[in-house]
Design an enzyme around this catalytic site. Structure first.
Site, PDB file in Angstrom:
ATOM      1  CD  GLU A 105      -3.316  -1.373   5.291  1.00 22.39           C
ATOM      2  OE1 GLU A 105      -3.465  -2.573   6.196  1.00 22.39           O
ATOM      3  OE2 GLU A 105      -2.837  -0.599   5.808  1.00 22.39           O
ATOM      4  CD  GLU A 106      -1.530   2.037   7.610  1.00 20.08           C
ATOM      5  OE1 GLU A 106      -2.135   1.776   8.532  1.00 20.08           O
ATOM      6  OE2 GLU A 106      -0.433   1.857   7.490  1.00 20.08           O
ATOM      7  CG  HIS A 124      -0.521  -0.007   2.573  1.00 20.17           C
ATOM      8  ND1 HIS A 124      -0.392   1.269   3.270  1.00 20.17           N
ATOM      9  CD2 HIS A 124      -0.217  -0.955   3.441  1.00 20.17           C
ATOM     10  CE1 HIS A 124       0.115   0.975   4.473  1.00 20.17           C
ATOM     11  NE2 HIS A 124       0.169  -0.555   4.771  1.00 20.17           N
ATOM     12  CG  HIS A 151       0.765   3.097  12.661  1.00 22.12           C
ATOM     13  ND1 HIS A 151      -0.539   2.713  12.625  1.00 22.12           N
ATOM     14  CD2 HIS A 151       1.161   2.619  11.277  1.00 22.12           C
ATOM     15  CE1 HIS A 151      -0.764   2.074  11.390  1.00 22.12           C
ATOM     16  NE2 HIS A 151       0.184   2.006  10.977  1.00 22.12           N
ATOM     17  CG  ASP A 208      -2.646   4.006   2.856  1.00 23.72           C
ATOM     18  OD1 ASP A 208      -2.179   3.043   2.511  1.00 23.72           O
ATOM     19  OD2 ASP A 208      -3.372   4.202   3.894  1.00 23.72           O
TER      20      ASP A 208
HETATM   21 ZN   LIG Z   1       0.686  -1.392   6.399  1.00 22.32          ZN
END
Ligand SMILES: [Zn+2]
Length: 442
Positions: free
Chosen positions: A178-179, A81, A384, A83
């Protein structure tokens, strides 16, 4: 095999400086236009390395094909992904390479108080001599999932430069959002056209994940009775009071994210707001098993009913909708994709481990929609947040595993014990499995 570290590092650094954060409050698709900048770059690079059928779909996914060098093999999808997580600052990422890691603490130029060390991230202690990439202290790094992107681009470049390597057709997909759980557009399975696939979105070396949470989302809407407060006696019904009553009645010492781990599920209140007239409480429900998820839904409805019973003049409406399901339900019916990935690890001298993901991946949705899609490690850690880091050598291990994997796919190996396009499984089967220690991901 070739040493991919220089290319992987160069790609990771180049991709991470591009801000491509998704935004769950946006209704557009993809949720942010900056993700399309990343998509454009990847489409150009894919064309440049000679990939076929390069296109960007209207839902923002970049697709491409590495043509088969052997006919008659299943089509394998490979996804990452583009993003990065909305959970932390992602603009102005300044990646830093800490070359030949010496085992000590790693500092951050833009956040002198911040320290990354094996004490806070034990896996780092295993990476002596590795080249470690971090951000500069004020942003996340975005190795989740730019590492996956870099690994797939490097593997693709290598395969396209070496047509003598035997493999079937490989379909690449770089997805947005995706997030925020919107990475798999309903059109993606068809557009991808793969018999099975892998997401490159996992953590430590050797992780081959085929079990995710089953997930529902819930919105409780409480409508009170709105009356001018000066003349409200005996008439006004305050929706905010009822909302707090609802939240206070839900489990707090158990069954929350902060009080559960391993294979336990939870009920999580993540947003509440509104006015005296109307209040909204939003929750997510998570469990590895269908029964556990259903029980959490039933508990939430009971609490709603109890709050409703205290005030018949209000209305309490609870809507629960499915988000994604544990991909194990489908993958256990034919473990071939998982076994191939494990075999590819062993061929690289890596012991594969499968831990349940305390979250979901694009593969959870894809699997449910008919494309079995386990998740493969990239090396990303402490994602994150500002301590996010990755070893370039771990990324190289993931690249080699991908190359092994596509070379191991055999026609007869894919047994088609089930194939949703032919015989959709009549709902997820019952649940035997190997309990493992879940990974804190999602
Ligand atoms: Zn991921």
């Amino acid at each position: 095999m070739t040493d991919f570290t220089a290319e992987l590092e160069e790609r990771l650094l180049r991709y991470t400086v591009l801000d491509s954060q998704s935004d769950e409050t946006s209704a557009s698709q993809p949720s942010t236009a900056i993700q399309l900048d990343m998509a454009r770059l990847l489409a150009e690079e894919l064309t440049g390395i000679g990939a076929a059928e390069v296109r960007t779909t209207e839902y923002g996914t970049v697709l491409a094909t590495i043509p088969a060098t052997v006919e008659g093999l299943p089509v394998v999808g490979m996804l990452a992904h583009v993003d990065t997580a909305p959970a932390y600052r992602a603009a102005g990422v300044k990646p830093v390479v800490h070359r030949g890691y010496n085992g000590g603490p790693i500092g951050f130029a833009d956040a002198p108080a911040l320290v990354l060390s094996p004490e806070v991230s034990p896996y780092l202690g295993e990476k002596l001599g590795h080249d470690i990439v971090t951000a500069s202290g004020t942003t996340l790094l975005g190795a989740d999932d730019k590492a996956g992107v870099a690994i797939l681009m490097t593997a693709a470049r290598h395969l396209l430069a070496h047509p003598e390597l035997p493999h079937g057709a490989i379909r690449l997909a770089f997805t947005p959002d995706e997030e925020i759980g919107r990475g798999v557009d309903p059109r993606l399975p068809e557009d991808l056209g793969a018999d099975f696939a892998y997401t490159l979105d996992g953590g430590r070396v050797g992780e081959i994940e085929y079990e995710s949470f089953s997930a529902d989302g819930a919105v409780v809407t409480i409508t009170g009775v709105s009356v001018h407060p000066g003349i409200a006696k005996g008439k006004l019904v305050n929706a905010l009071h009822l909302a707090t009553k609802l939240v206070a009645t839900l489990p707090q010492a158990t069954m929350t994210p902060e009080t559960t781990d391993d294979r336990e599920g939870f009920l999580h209140v993540y947003e509440m707001g509104g006015t005296a007239a109307e209040a909204v409480v939003k929750l997510i429900l998570r469990d590895f098993e269908r029964e556990g998820l259903a029980a959490k839904g039933a508990l939430l409805r009971q609490v709603c009913d109890a709050v409703q019973a205290t005030e018949p003049r209000a209305t309490v409406v609870c809507e629960i909708r499915p988000q994604y399901r544990n991909m194990r339900y489908w993958l256990e019916q034919d473990m071939t994709p998982v076994e191939l990935a494990r075999e590819a690890c062993r061929a690289e001298g890596i012991e594969p481990v499968s831990v349940p993901i305390r979250g979901g991946t694009d593969g959870s949705r894809l699997t449910e929609m008919g494309v079995p899609t386990p998740n493969v490690f990239t090396g990303m850690q402490e994602i994150h947040g500002p301590l996010e880091w990755i070893s370039v050598q771990d990324m190289a291990a993931a690249t080699r595993v991908c190359l092994r994997l596509v070379g191991m796919v055999r026609g007869e190996a894919w047994r088609l014990a089930w194939h949703p396009r032919l015989t959709p499984p009549s709902g997820p089967p019952a649940a035997p499995s190997t309990p493992g220690r879940p990974a804190p991901r999602g």
